[in-house]
Design an enzyme around this catalytic site. Structure first.
Site, PDB file in Angstrom:
ATOM      1  N   GLY A  37       9.412   9.199  12.796  1.00  0.00           N
ATOM      2  CA  GLY A  37       8.015   9.049  12.374  1.00  0.00           C
ATOM      3  C   GLY A  37       7.068   9.217  13.554  1.00  0.00           C
ATOM      4  NE  ARG A  41      -3.433  13.791  29.765  1.00  0.00           N
ATOM      5  CZ  ARG A  41      -3.736  12.800  30.581  1.00  0.00           C
ATOM      6  NH1 ARG A  41      -2.985  11.705  30.591  1.00  0.00           N
ATOM      7  NH2 ARG A  41      -4.783  12.899  31.391  1.00  0.00           N
ATOM      8  NE  ARG A  96      -1.839  16.968  32.565  1.00  0.00           N
ATOM      9  CZ  ARG A  96      -3.108  16.853  32.196  1.00  0.00           C
ATOM     10  NH1 ARG A  96      -3.773  15.745  32.479  1.00  0.00           N
ATOM     11  NH2 ARG A  96      -3.718  17.839  31.559  1.00  0.00           N
ATOM     12  NE  ARG A 146      11.430   9.642   8.807  1.00  0.00           N
ATOM     13  CZ  ARG A 146      11.110   8.648   9.622  1.00  0.00           C
ATOM     14  NH1 ARG A 146      11.934   8.295  10.587  1.00  0.00           N
ATOM     15  NH2 ARG A 146       9.971   7.997   9.484  1.00  0.00           N
ATOM     16  CG  ASP A 167      16.177   2.498  14.434  1.00  0.00           C
ATOM     17  OD1 ASP A 167      15.433   3.410  13.999  1.00  0.00           O
ATOM     18  OD2 ASP A 167      16.562   1.551  13.731  1.00  0.00           O
ATOM     19  N   GLY A 168      16.615   5.781  15.084  1.00  0.00           N
ATOM     20  CA  GLY A 168      17.360   6.949  14.594  1.00  0.00           C
ATOM     21  C   GLY A 168      17.494   7.991  15.702  1.00  0.00           C
ATOM     22  CB  THR A 199       8.748   3.560  15.950  1.00  0.00           C
ATOM     23  OG1 THR A 199       8.589   2.900  14.672  1.00  0.00           O
ATOM     24  CG2 THR A 199       9.447   2.575  16.871  1.00  0.00           C
ATOM     25  CG  ASP A 236       8.445   0.620  11.612  1.00  0.00           C
ATOM     26  OD1 ASP A 236       7.293   0.735  11.168  1.00  0.00           O
ATOM     27  OD2 ASP A 236       9.450   1.077  11.046  1.00  0.00           O
ATOM     28  CG  ASP A 276      11.989  -0.780  14.190  1.00  0.00           C
ATOM     29  OD1 ASP A 276      11.534  -0.002  15.044  1.00  0.00           O
ATOM     30  OD2 ASP A 276      12.485  -0.392  13.119  1.00  0.00           O
ATOM     31  NE  ARG A 330     -10.471 -11.757   5.203  1.00  0.00           N
ATOM     32  CZ  ARG A 330      -9.683 -12.749   4.774  1.00  0.00           C
ATOM     33  NH1 ARG A 330     -10.117 -13.591   3.857  1.00  0.00           N
ATOM     34  NH2 ARG A 330      -8.466 -12.889   5.240  1.00  0.00           N
ATOM     35  NE  ARG A 350      12.853   2.834   7.697  1.00  0.00           N
ATOM     36  CZ  ARG A 350      12.742   4.062   8.149  1.00  0.00           C
ATOM     37  NH1 ARG A 350      12.752   5.059   7.325  1.00  0.00           N
ATOM     38  NH2 ARG A 350      12.620   4.296   9.435  1.00  0.00           N
ATOM     39  N   GLY A 366      -6.291 -12.778   8.917  1.00  0.00           N
ATOM     40  CA  GLY A 366      -6.470 -14.059   8.229  1.00  0.00           C
ATOM     41  C   GLY A 366      -5.822 -14.105   6.861  1.00  0.00           C
TER      42      GLY A 366
HETATM   43  O1  F6P Z   1       9.532   4.327  11.169  1.00  0.00           O
HETATM   44  C1  F6P Z   1       8.177   4.301  10.968  1.00  0.00           C
HETATM   45  C2  F6P Z   1       7.843   4.332   9.506  1.00  0.00           C
HETATM   46  O2  F6P Z   1       6.451   4.490   9.406  1.00  0.00           O
HETATM   47  C3  F6P Z   1       8.321   3.138   8.686  1.00  0.00           C
HETATM   48  O3  F6P Z   1       7.484   2.016   8.797  1.00  0.00           O
HETATM   49  C4  F6P Z   1       8.335   3.725   7.302  1.00  0.00           C
HETATM   50  O4  F6P Z   1       9.231   3.017   6.483  1.00  0.00           O
HETATM   51  C5  F6P Z   1       8.810   5.108   7.533  1.00  0.00           C
HETATM   52  O5  F6P Z   1       8.441   5.441   8.860  1.00  0.00           O
HETATM   53  C6  F6P Z   1       8.273   6.132   6.587  1.00  0.00           C
HETATM   54  O6  F6P Z   1       8.827   7.368   6.927  1.00  0.00           O
HETATM   55  P1  F6P Z   1       8.396   8.744   6.300  1.00  0.00           P
HETATM   56  O7  F6P Z   1       7.039   9.098   6.844  1.00  0.00           O
HETATM   57  O8  F6P Z   1       9.438   9.708   6.770  1.00  0.00           O
HETATM   58  O9  F6P Z   1       8.362   8.574   4.832  1.00  0.00           O
END
Ligand code: F6P
Length: 328
Positions: free
Chosen positions: A15, A25, A29, A76, A107-108, A130, A132, A134, A159, A176, A190
């Site tokens: 992603g 960049r 550089r 991907r 991670d992928g 990413t 996320d 994560d 809101r 995810r 909030g």
């Molecule tokens: O890994 C980043 C992320 O934005 C996740 O939060 C989300 O689940 C996933 O990619 C969505 O991926 P795609 O854009 O390939 O549908």
């Protein structure tokens, strides 16, 4: 400096995330600074297989630090999961005289890089990119800060309507497998409740808590739901459940989706991308391989890919406490 590395390739995979351009960049550089040739690979690991390469010099990356997405594009790649795909990638790298690779992704991407390194002993350094957040071993990933700000801005707008109409909004955010975006943006915006994959609140407790808060005088509510959360797995079904069990509120759903991934990178993400890009080239030239360059306590760190992709996203319990207390 390692004598062997004269030509480095850089790619973005998985992603896209705001700040990836700053990292590209910085890699390009840094290469120029160290008199190393740099090659851009388009469309991530898939571009390695297709040999989609382009020479990059310091001016090739002008005016991109402020742009979201990735100028190298991303993908991907399913084909890179196959031995045949990786063999093609290796052949293309060799044919183009590329000595080392910087991969920017999640991670992928790091899992693919690790397998590739094991098979071909090819020097690779990773940069965590990413939204996320994560990845193990780094406090922050590129894109996370910008995504948080985008989410908070969106919830601030929601809101206004929630408050004007006395409504309950369920807002689904990305993540995810990780609740970092939900938890931090939820506190920042909030939110009344925050549902994350790392913690199963249960539908009944959610309804009971919303009922209590209504009784305590709240006229509207925002519930932030991470896309990977179990009880909010299908946010439309969760909304129906709340409607059936809580008639105090009119319930609405907003799924923020990909607006969270795009947009102008924050200053933090630009600086982080720049630091990690410089750090990745430094690491390769020092002879490091099979590691991610991350940030811990505001210092650059090298983390073996095996550690980075462990998949144990630890949620900060203190943040959960802050969320609970501040939503009373
Ligand atoms: O890994 C980043 C992320 O934005 C996740 O939060 C989300 O689940 C996933 O990619 C969505 O991926 P795609 O854009 O390939 O549908």
């Amino acid at each position: 400096m390692s004598e062997k590395i004269k030509r480095i390739a850089v790619l973005t995979s998985g992603g896209d995330a705001p700040g990836m351009n700053a990292a590209i960049r910085a890699v390009v550089r840094s290469c120029a600074y160290h008199d190393v040739e740099c090659v851009g690979v388009f469309r991530g690991l898939q571009g390695l297989i297709e040999g989609d390469f382009k020479e990059l010099g310091p001016r090739s990356v002008k005016n991109i630090i402020n742009r979201g997405g990735t100028f190298l594009k991303s993908a991907r790649s399913q084909e890179f999961r196959t031995k045949a795909g990786r063999q093609e990638a290796y052949d293309n790298l060799k044919e183009s005289n590329i000595d080392a690779l910087v991969v920017i992704g999640g991670d992928g991407t790091f899992t693919g890089a690790k397998v590739f390194n094991e098979e071909y002993d090819f020097p690779i350094v990773g940069i965590p990119g990413t939204i996320d957040n994560d990845i193990n071993g780094t406090d922050y990933t590129i894109g996370y800060d910008t995504a948080l700000n985008t989410v908070v801005e969106a919830i601030d707008k929601i809101r206004d309507t929630a408050n004007s109409h006395n409504r309950l909004f369920l807002v689904e955010v990305m993540g995810r497998d990780a609740g970092d975006i939900a938890l931090n943006a939820g506190i920042g915006a909030g939110a009344e409740e925050i549902l994350i994959p790392e913690q199963d609140m249960g539908k009944d407790r959610l309804v009971a808590s919303l009922r209590r808060s209504k009784k305590s005088g709240k006229s509207s509510s925002i519930v932030v739901v991470a896309e990977g959360d179990q009880i909010g797995k299908n946010i439309m079904e969760l909304a129906d459940y709340i409607r059936e069990n809580l008639d105090e509120y009119e319930v609405k759903v907003t799924v923020l989706g990909h607006i969270q991934r795009g947009g102008t990178p924050s200053c933090y993400d630009r600086v982080l991308g720049s630091r990690l890009g410089v750090g990745a080239v430094d690491a390769l030239l020092k002879g490091e391989r099979d590691v991610m360059i991350g940030i811990s306590h505001n210092k650059l760190v090298s983390v073996p890919f095996t550690e980075a992709i462990k998949g144990e996203n630890e949620i900060d319990l203190d943040l959960i406490r802050v969320a609970d207390i501040t939503s009373v």
